[in-house]
Design a protein around this motif. Structure first.
Motif, PDB file in Angstrom:
ATOM      1  N   THR A  52       3.493 -14.967  20.558  1.00 31.79           N
ATOM      2  CA  THR A  52       2.906 -16.310  20.507  1.00 31.79           C
ATOM      3  C   THR A  52       2.430 -16.693  19.122  1.00 31.79           C
ATOM      4  O   THR A  52       2.604 -17.849  18.695  1.00 31.79           O
ATOM      5  N   TRP A  53       1.818 -15.734  18.408  1.00 34.43           N
ATOM      6  CA  TRP A  53       1.163 -16.038  17.148  1.00 34.43           C
ATOM      7  C   TRP A  53       1.778 -15.343  15.939  1.00 34.43           C
ATOM      8  O   TRP A  53       1.310 -15.533  14.811  1.00 34.43           O
ATOM      9  N   GLY A  54       2.786 -14.504  16.164  1.00 32.74           N
ATOM     10  CA  GLY A  54       3.457 -13.838  15.052  1.00 32.74           C
ATOM     11  C   GLY A  54       2.762 -12.598  14.543  1.00 32.74           C
ATOM     12  O   GLY A  54       3.205 -11.983  13.566  1.00 32.74           O
ATOM     13  N   TYR A  55       1.684 -12.180  15.215  1.00 25.79           N
ATOM     14  CA  TYR A  55       0.901 -11.028  14.760  1.00 25.79           C
ATOM     15  C   TYR A  55       0.132 -10.489  15.959  1.00 25.79           C
ATOM     16  O   TYR A  55      -0.431 -11.276  16.738  1.00 25.79           O
ATOM     17  N   PRO A  56       0.099  -9.166  16.154  1.00 26.68           N
ATOM     18  CA  PRO A  56      -0.538  -8.631  17.370  1.00 26.68           C
ATOM     19  C   PRO A  56      -2.060  -8.638  17.349  1.00 26.68           C
ATOM     20  O   PRO A  56      -2.689  -8.694  18.406  1.00 26.68           O
ATOM     21  N   HIS A  57      -2.668  -8.609  16.156  1.00 23.32           N
ATOM     22  CA  HIS A  57      -4.112  -8.361  16.065  1.00 23.32           C
ATOM     23  C   HIS A  57      -4.876  -9.650  15.774  1.00 23.32           C
ATOM     24  O   HIS A  57      -5.441  -9.835  14.688  1.00 23.32           O
ATOM     25  N   VAL A  58      -4.859 -10.541  16.745  1.00 22.07           N
ATOM     26  CA  VAL A  58      -5.569 -11.813  16.608  1.00 22.07           C
ATOM     27  C   VAL A  58      -6.603 -11.952  17.727  1.00 22.07           C
ATOM     28  O   VAL A  58      -6.535 -11.285  18.754  1.00 22.07           O
ATOM     29  N   PHE A  59      -7.583 -12.832  17.484  1.00 24.83           N
ATOM     30  CA  PHE A  59      -8.597 -13.179  18.478  1.00 24.83           C
ATOM     31  C   PHE A  59      -9.358 -11.934  18.946  1.00 24.83           C
ATOM     32  O   PHE A  59      -9.993 -11.279  18.124  1.00 24.83           O
ATOM     33  N   ASP A  60      -9.278 -11.573  20.206  1.00 24.93           N
ATOM     34  CA  ASP A  60     -10.019 -10.401  20.696  1.00 24.93           C
ATOM     35  C   ASP A  60      -9.557  -9.102  20.033  1.00 24.93           C
ATOM     36  O   ASP A  60     -10.311  -8.124  19.984  1.00 24.93           O
ATOM     37  N   ALA A  61      -8.323  -9.085  19.539  1.00 25.27           N
ATOM     38  CA  ALA A  61      -7.781  -7.884  18.894  1.00 25.27           C
ATOM     39  C   ALA A  61      -8.029  -7.868  17.390  1.00 25.27           C
ATOM     40  O   ALA A  61      -7.636  -6.913  16.712  1.00 25.27           O
ATOM     41  N   PHE A  62      -8.694  -8.898  16.875  1.00 28.45           N
ATOM     42  CA  PHE A  62      -8.982  -8.981  15.439  1.00 28.45           C
ATOM     43  C   PHE A  62     -10.123  -8.048  15.063  1.00 28.45           C
ATOM     44  O   PHE A  62     -11.138  -7.971  15.752  1.00 28.45           O
ATOM     45  N   ARG A  63      -9.945  -7.348  13.948  1.00 30.52           N
ATOM     46  CA  ARG A  63     -11.032  -6.572  13.366  1.00 30.52           C
ATOM     47  C   ARG A  63     -10.968  -6.742  11.855  1.00 30.52           C
ATOM     48  O   ARG A  63      -9.965  -6.353  11.225  1.00 30.52           O
ATOM     49  N   PHE A  64     -11.993  -7.333  11.294  1.00 25.98           N
ATOM     50  CA  PHE A  64     -12.043  -7.550   9.851  1.00 25.98           C
ATOM     51  C   PHE A  64     -12.004  -6.200   9.143  1.00 25.98           C
ATOM     52  O   PHE A  64     -12.813  -5.314   9.416  1.00 25.98           O
ATOM     53  N   HIS A  65     -11.065  -6.045   8.211  1.00 29.15           N
ATOM     54  CA  HIS A  65     -11.008  -4.816   7.426  1.00 29.15           C
ATOM     55  C   HIS A  65     -10.302  -5.092   6.108  1.00 29.15           C
ATOM     56  O   HIS A  65      -9.430  -5.956   6.017  1.00 29.15           O
ATOM     57  N   MET A  66     -10.711  -4.363   5.090  1.00 36.61           N
ATOM     58  CA  MET A  66     -10.118  -4.464   3.766  1.00 36.61           C
ATOM     59  C   MET A  66      -9.571  -3.083   3.426  1.00 36.61           C
ATOM     60  O   MET A  66     -10.313  -2.151   3.098  1.00 36.61           O
ATOM     61  N   THR A  67      -8.258  -2.934   3.549  1.00 40.25           N
ATOM     62  CA  THR A  67      -7.608  -1.632   3.550  1.00 40.25           C
ATOM     63  C   THR A  67      -7.640  -0.968   2.180  1.00 40.25           C
ATOM     64  O   THR A  67      -7.382  -1.606   1.160  1.00 40.25           O
ATOM     65  N   LEU A  68      -7.917   0.323   2.169  1.00 39.05           N
ATOM     66  CA  LEU A  68      -7.986   1.110   0.939  1.00 39.05           C
ATOM     67  C   LEU A  68      -6.887   2.163   0.834  1.00 39.05           C
ATOM     68  O   LEU A  68      -6.572   2.615  -0.272  1.00 39.05           O
ATOM     69  N   THR A  69      -6.322   2.571   1.966  1.00 45.62           N
ATOM     70  CA  THR A  69      -5.278   3.598   1.944  1.00 45.62           C
ATOM     71  C   THR A  69      -4.206   3.271   2.968  1.00 45.62           C
ATOM     72  O   THR A  69      -4.417   2.495   3.902  1.00 45.62           O
ATOM     73  N   GLY A  70      -3.063   3.920   2.805  1.00 42.49           N
ATOM     74  CA  GLY A  70      -2.098   4.009   3.875  1.00 42.49           C
ATOM     75  C   GLY A  70      -2.512   5.118   4.816  1.00 42.49           C
ATOM     76  O   GLY A  70      -3.640   5.644   4.724  1.00 42.49           O
ATOM     77  N   PRO A  71      -1.651   5.522   5.734  1.00 41.57           N
ATOM     78  CA  PRO A  71      -1.991   6.634   6.624  1.00 41.57           C
ATOM     79  C   PRO A  71      -2.223   7.911   5.823  1.00 41.57           C
ATOM     80  O   PRO A  71      -1.436   8.240   4.941  1.00 41.57           O
ATOM     81  N   VAL A  72      -3.308   8.596   6.129  1.00 42.40           N
ATOM     82  CA  VAL A  72      -3.671   9.823   5.417  1.00 42.40           C
ATOM     83  C   VAL A  72      -3.520  11.000   6.378  1.00 42.40           C
ATOM     84  O   VAL A  72      -4.064  10.977   7.487  1.00 42.40           O
ATOM     85  N   ALA A  73      -2.781  11.990   5.958  1.00 41.36           N
ATOM     86  CA  ALA A  73      -2.587  13.178   6.795  1.00 41.36           C
ATOM     87  C   ALA A  73      -3.932  13.840   7.083  1.00 41.36           C
ATOM     88  O   ALA A  73      -4.830  13.817   6.231  1.00 41.36           O
ATOM     89  N   PRO A  74      -4.113  14.410   8.268  1.00 39.85           N
ATOM     90  CA  PRO A  74      -5.405  15.006   8.636  1.00 39.85           C
ATOM     91  C   PRO A  74      -5.942  15.987   7.596  1.00 39.85           C
ATOM     92  O   PRO A  74      -7.143  16.004   7.319  1.00 39.85           O
ATOM     93  N   GLU A  75      -5.063  16.777   7.005  1.00 39.16           N
ATOM     94  CA  GLU A  75      -5.531  17.787   6.058  1.00 39.16           C
ATOM     95  C   GLU A  75      -5.994  17.179   4.727  1.00 39.16           C
ATOM     96  O   GLU A  75      -6.608  17.868   3.908  1.00 39.16           O
ATOM     97  N   ARG A  76      -5.723  15.900   4.513  1.00 37.91           N
ATOM     98  CA  ARG A  76      -6.139  15.246   3.273  1.00 37.91           C
ATOM     99  C   ARG A  76      -7.272  14.242   3.482  1.00 37.91           C
ATOM    100  O   ARG A  76      -7.719  13.605   2.527  1.00 37.91           O
ATOM    101  N   GLN A  77      -7.732  14.090   4.716  1.00 45.73           N
ATOM    102  CA  GLN A  77      -8.708  13.038   4.984  1.00 45.73           C
ATOM    103  C   GLN A  77     -10.066  13.306   4.360  1.00 45.73           C
ATOM    104  O   GLN A  77     -10.715  12.383   3.855  1.00 45.73           O
ATOM    105  N   ASP A  78     -10.510  14.534   4.330  1.00 47.72           N
ATOM    106  CA  ASP A  78     -11.785  14.846   3.681  1.00 47.72           C
ATOM    107  C   ASP A  78     -11.706  14.547   2.184  1.00 47.72           C
ATOM    108  O   ASP A  78     -12.637  13.984   1.599  1.00 47.72           O
ATOM    109  N   GLU A  79     -10.602  14.921   1.578  1.00 48.34           N
ATOM    110  CA  GLU A  79     -10.404  14.658   0.152  1.00 48.34           C
ATOM    111  C   GLU A  79     -10.407  13.155  -0.112  1.00 48.34           C
ATOM    112  O   GLU A  79     -11.045  12.675  -1.066  1.00 48.34           O
ATOM    113  N   ALA A  80      -9.702  12.395   0.731  1.00 45.71           N
ATOM    114  CA  ALA A  80      -9.644  10.945   0.549  1.00 45.71           C
ATOM    115  C   ALA A  80     -11.025  10.331   0.692  1.00 45.71           C
ATOM    116  O   ALA A  80     -11.422   9.462  -0.105  1.00 45.71           O
ATOM    117  N   ARG A  81     -11.766  10.781   1.677  1.00 42.87           N
ATOM    118  CA  ARG A  81     -13.118  10.257   1.910  1.00 42.87           C
ATOM    119  C   ARG A  81     -14.012  10.507   0.690  1.00 42.87           C
ATOM    120  O   ARG A  81     -14.768   9.624   0.265  1.00 42.87           O
TER     121      ARG A  81
END
Length: 224
Positions: free
Chosen positions: A151-180
Motif C-alpha cells: 500500500t505504501w511502498g515500505y513495510p515499516h510505517v505507522f504502527d511499525a515505525f520506529r525512529f532510528h538513525m542507523t550507525l552500522t550494517g548487520p554486525v556478527a555476534p562475535e563483533r558486537q561488543d567491539e562495535a559497541r
C-alpha cells in the motif's frame, strides 16, 4: 532516480559531524570524512551510502506526473506548517544485529509526524515494480508489513515505525561488543543528549545503488 524524505540534523551540528566521521562520508557534500579503515568500513558501508538520517518516507521513484521541483515545493510548504518535535534522550541501542541512535522514549508527536509525511507525499510516489517489491524480501515480513509494503511502498510505517538513525550494517555476534565499544568511544557524551526534529530533507539517489546526497532542506515553522 529515487528520492527519500529524511530527517537529518544541520550540517554543522556536532552530531552530524561525528556521524559523518563515523560513517566515512557526508551526505551534504558527498565527500569522504576520514581515511579508509577496513574494520570500520565493514561496519558502516551500508549506512554510509544512505547518509546519516532517520527515515520519514523511504526511498521511492517519483510518479510519472510528478517531478523534483513539485516535491521540493510541497515539502517546503509541509515543513512550514509543522512544529518541532523534541526527543528528550537520544541513545545508542542495538536493534537486532544493527546499532543506531533511537529515542529512549519516543514522544507521540514523532509518530504523528511520520504518519503525516507518509500520507502527504504518497500521491507523488510511483507504485513498486515487482522487482522492487521482491527486493524487500516480503517472505520475511509479517502480514501487516506486507500489506504496508503493497500500500505504501515500505513495510515499516505507522504502527511499525520506529525512529532510528542507523550507525552500522548487520554486525556478527562475535563483533558486537567491539562495535559497541567503538561507538561509545566515538560518540561519547552525545549518547543520551536531546534532539530536536525541526527540519526535513530530500535525499537523492541519482541511480540505483549510488550514494544518497542531500538535495534540499526545509525548516519547520519557528517557535515563540
Amino acid at each position: 532516480m529515487r528520492v527519500a524524505i529524511y530527517f537529518t540534523p544541520p550540517a554543522g551540528a556536532e552530531l552530524t559531524r561525528r556521524a559523518g566521521e563515523w560513517l566515512g562520508r557526508s551526505a551534504f557534500d558527498g565527500e569522504a570524512t576520514r581515511e579508509p579503515e577496513i574494520a570500520l568500513d565493514a561496519l558502516t558501508s551500508e549506512p554510509a551510502r544512505y547518509g546519516f538520517h532517520a527515515t520519514m518516507k523511504a526511498p521511492f521513484r517519483l510518479a510519472e506526473a510528478a517531478d523534483l521541483e513539485e516535491l521540493d515545493a510541497r515539502l517546503a510548504a509541509f515543513c512550514a506548517s509543522r512544529d518541532p518535535v523534541t526527543i528528550a534522550n537520544l541513545k545508542v541501542a542495538q536493534l537486532g544485529p544493527f546499532f543506531a541512535f533511537v529515542p529512549e522514549t519516543a514522544p507521540p508527536a514523532l509518530g504523528e509526524l511520520e504518519e503525516a509525511v507518509v500520507r502527504a507525499f504518497e500521491p507523488l510516489r510511483a507504485a513498486l515494480t515487482e522487482e522492487e517489491y521482491q527486493r524487500r524480501h516480503p517472505e520475511r515480513l509479517s502480514e501487516k508489513e506486507r500489506e504496508n509494503l503493497k500500500t505504501w511502498g515500505y513495510p515499516h510505517v505507522f504502527d511499525a515505525f520506529r525512529f532510528h538513525m542507523t550507525l552500522t550494517g548487520p554486525v556478527a555476534p562475535e563483533r558486537q561488543d567491539e562495535a559497541r565499544e567503538r561507538i561509545a568511544e566515538h560518540f561519547g557524551n552525545l549518547d543520551g543528549q536531546p534532539l530536536t526534529i525541526d527540519q526535513l530533507a530530500i535525499f537523492l539517489e541519482p541511480e540505483r545503488g549510488a550514494p544518497f546526497r542531500v538535495h534540499s532542506l526545509h525548516r519547520f515553522r519557528p517557535q515563540g
